[in-house]
Design an enzyme around this catalytic site. Sequence first.
Site, PDB file in Angstrom:
ATOM      1  N   HIS A 146      40.834  41.158  34.990  1.00 31.15           N
ATOM      2  CA  HIS A 146      42.000  41.866  35.521  1.00 31.15           C
ATOM      3  C   HIS A 146      42.703  41.026  36.582  1.00 31.15           C
ATOM      4  O   HIS A 146      42.159  40.029  37.073  1.00 31.15           O
ATOM      5  CB  HIS A 146      41.571  43.198  36.151  1.00 31.15           C
ATOM      6  CG  HIS A 146      40.734  43.022  37.380  1.00 31.15           C
ATOM      7  ND1 HIS A 146      39.436  42.574  37.336  1.00 31.15           N
ATOM      8  CD2 HIS A 146      41.022  43.205  38.694  1.00 31.15           C
ATOM      9  CE1 HIS A 146      38.957  42.498  38.561  1.00 31.15           C
ATOM     10  NE2 HIS A 146      39.898  42.860  39.411  1.00 31.15           N
ATOM     11  N   ASP A 198      44.402  41.980  40.308  1.00 29.28           N
ATOM     12  CA  ASP A 198      44.255  43.130  41.215  1.00 29.28           C
ATOM     13  C   ASP A 198      45.544  43.950  41.322  1.00 29.28           C
ATOM     14  O   ASP A 198      46.644  43.409  41.510  1.00 29.28           O
ATOM     15  CB  ASP A 198      43.824  42.663  42.610  1.00 29.28           C
ATOM     16  CG  ASP A 198      42.365  42.230  42.616  1.00 29.28           C
ATOM     17  OD1 ASP A 198      41.558  42.796  41.856  1.00 29.28           O
ATOM     18  OD2 ASP A 198      42.035  41.308  43.400  1.00 29.28           O
ATOM     19  N   HIS A 233      40.705  37.575  37.021  1.00 24.36           N
ATOM     20  CA  HIS A 233      39.348  37.253  37.448  1.00 24.36           C
ATOM     21  C   HIS A 233      38.356  38.270  36.903  1.00 24.36           C
ATOM     22  O   HIS A 233      38.733  39.369  36.469  1.00 24.36           O
ATOM     23  CB  HIS A 233      39.251  37.128  38.970  1.00 24.36           C
ATOM     24  CG  HIS A 233      39.632  38.364  39.720  1.00 24.36           C
ATOM     25  ND1 HIS A 233      40.937  38.759  39.908  1.00 24.36           N
ATOM     26  CD2 HIS A 233      38.872  39.310  40.322  1.00 24.36           C
ATOM     27  CE1 HIS A 233      40.974  39.874  40.596  1.00 24.36           C
ATOM     28  NE2 HIS A 233      39.725  40.248  40.852  1.00 24.36           N
ATOM     29  N   ARG A 285      36.551  42.429  50.739  1.00 24.89           N
ATOM     30  CA  ARG A 285      37.808  41.998  50.089  1.00 24.89           C
ATOM     31  C   ARG A 285      39.023  42.536  50.821  1.00 24.89           C
ATOM     32  O   ARG A 285      39.079  43.727  51.141  1.00 24.89           O
ATOM     33  CB  ARG A 285      37.839  42.490  48.641  1.00 24.89           C
ATOM     34  CG  ARG A 285      38.974  41.846  47.829  1.00 24.89           C
ATOM     35  CD  ARG A 285      39.019  42.369  46.411  1.00 24.89           C
ATOM     36  NE  ARG A 285      40.000  43.441  46.278  1.00 24.89           N
ATOM     37  CZ  ARG A 285      40.192  44.123  45.154  1.00 24.89           C
ATOM     38  NH1 ARG A 285      39.458  43.881  44.093  1.00 24.89           N
ATOM     39  NH2 ARG A 285      41.109  45.065  45.104  1.00 24.89           N
TER      40      ARG A 285
HETATM   41  C1  SIN Z   1      36.926  41.856  42.303  1.00 25.85           C
HETATM   42  O1  SIN Z   1      37.310  42.080  41.156  1.00 25.85           O
HETATM   43  O2  SIN Z   1      37.689  41.860  43.268  1.00 25.85           O
HETATM   44  C2  SIN Z   1      35.469  41.532  42.558  1.00 25.85           C
HETATM   45  C3  SIN Z   1      35.068  40.221  42.001  1.00 25.85           C
HETATM   46  C4  SIN Z   1      33.620  39.931  42.272  1.00 25.85           C
HETATM   47  O3  SIN Z   1      32.891  40.781  42.806  1.00 25.85           O
HETATM   48  O4  SIN Z   1      33.151  38.833  41.913  1.00 25.85           O
END
Ligand code: SIN
Length: 297
Positions: free
Chosen positions: A118, A120, A273, A288
Amino acid sequence: MTAPPSSSDANAPAQHFEVRPFAAPVGAEVIGLDISKPISTEDFARIHKAHLDHHVLVFRCQQITPQEHIDFSRRFGPLEIHVLHQFQLKDHPEILIVSNIKENGEPIGLGDAGVYWHSDISYKPKPSLGSLLHAQELPSEGGDTLFADQHLAWESLSPELQQRILPLKAEHSYLAKYEELRAKNPWRPKLSQAQIDQVAPAVQPVVRTHPETGRKALFVSEHFTTRIVGLPQDESDALLAQLFAHSVKPEFVYRHTWAPHDLVFWDNRSLMHLAAGTPDHLRRRLNRTTIVGDTPF
Ligand code: SIN
C-alpha cells in the site's frame, strides 16, 4: 510543481553528511546527520532533494525522542492523526505505534500494519506525502520492510497499457480489508461510526504525477484499491490484478532490514511498501509519523 517545504533553521551549523545510494532500485543511506541536532536551511534542502531522488532515506542510529521525531517530520508538512486513535503514543497523537507487542493482554500498537502492499492514507482525498518509521524494539529475525518504486512500475508498462490506464480513476477504501484483517486479528478494534465517517472512500487517478518532480507513478494497491471507476467489476478485477502483480516485481523493490534506532523516511507518492512479517513469538515496535500530502493528479 509545488514549492519545496519551507521551514528550516537558518542559523544551524552545517552537519557534513553524505548521501550514499543503495545497490537497489531505490533508497539511500544518509550518513553523518544527527536528527536531534538543529538542521540548517542548506542541509535541509539536501535532505529534501535526496528524498526526491531516492524515495526512501535511511538514517541509522538516531537516538531521538518522540518529540524530535515529530519536529523533523513536521518540517515536510502537517502530520496525519491516524483513525485508529487506540494506537497513538500517549501525549503524542501524531505518532502511531506499529507493534505486535501485547501488554496485559492488550495490543500496544497496530500489529498488522502493512501486511498488504500500500501507499499510506491513499483512501483519503489528500493521501500522505511520506512517512517516517523509527525503530524502538526489533526482533532477532524477520521484521523487514519492502519498498517498491511505482515510477519504475509505470515506466516499464507497455505503451498500450500505459495509454489504456492513463485516464482511469480508482476507488480506495480503508474499510475494504478491515473486516478481513479483524477476522484474522480479533484484537483489531471495532470501528465506531465516527471512525467510519473519517475514512469514506476516495477516488484517485490510477496514474499520478509526482507534484515535485513531475514523474508519473502507478497509484493502485492491493490493500486499499477496490475497483476501477466505470469498468464492469470482472474487468476491473482483472486489470487491478495485473497492475498489482506488475507493481511489486523484484526489480522495483528495496528490502530494508532494520537496525537499532533506524529512522526510515519514504515518499508515499513514489512508492508502495509492505511489512514482510515478524515471527509471533518475537517483539517488534516502531513509531510512525505520517505527513499529509496533496490531492493526486
Ligand atoms: C506500515 O505500513 O507503515 C508499517 C510497515 C512496517 O511495519 O514494516
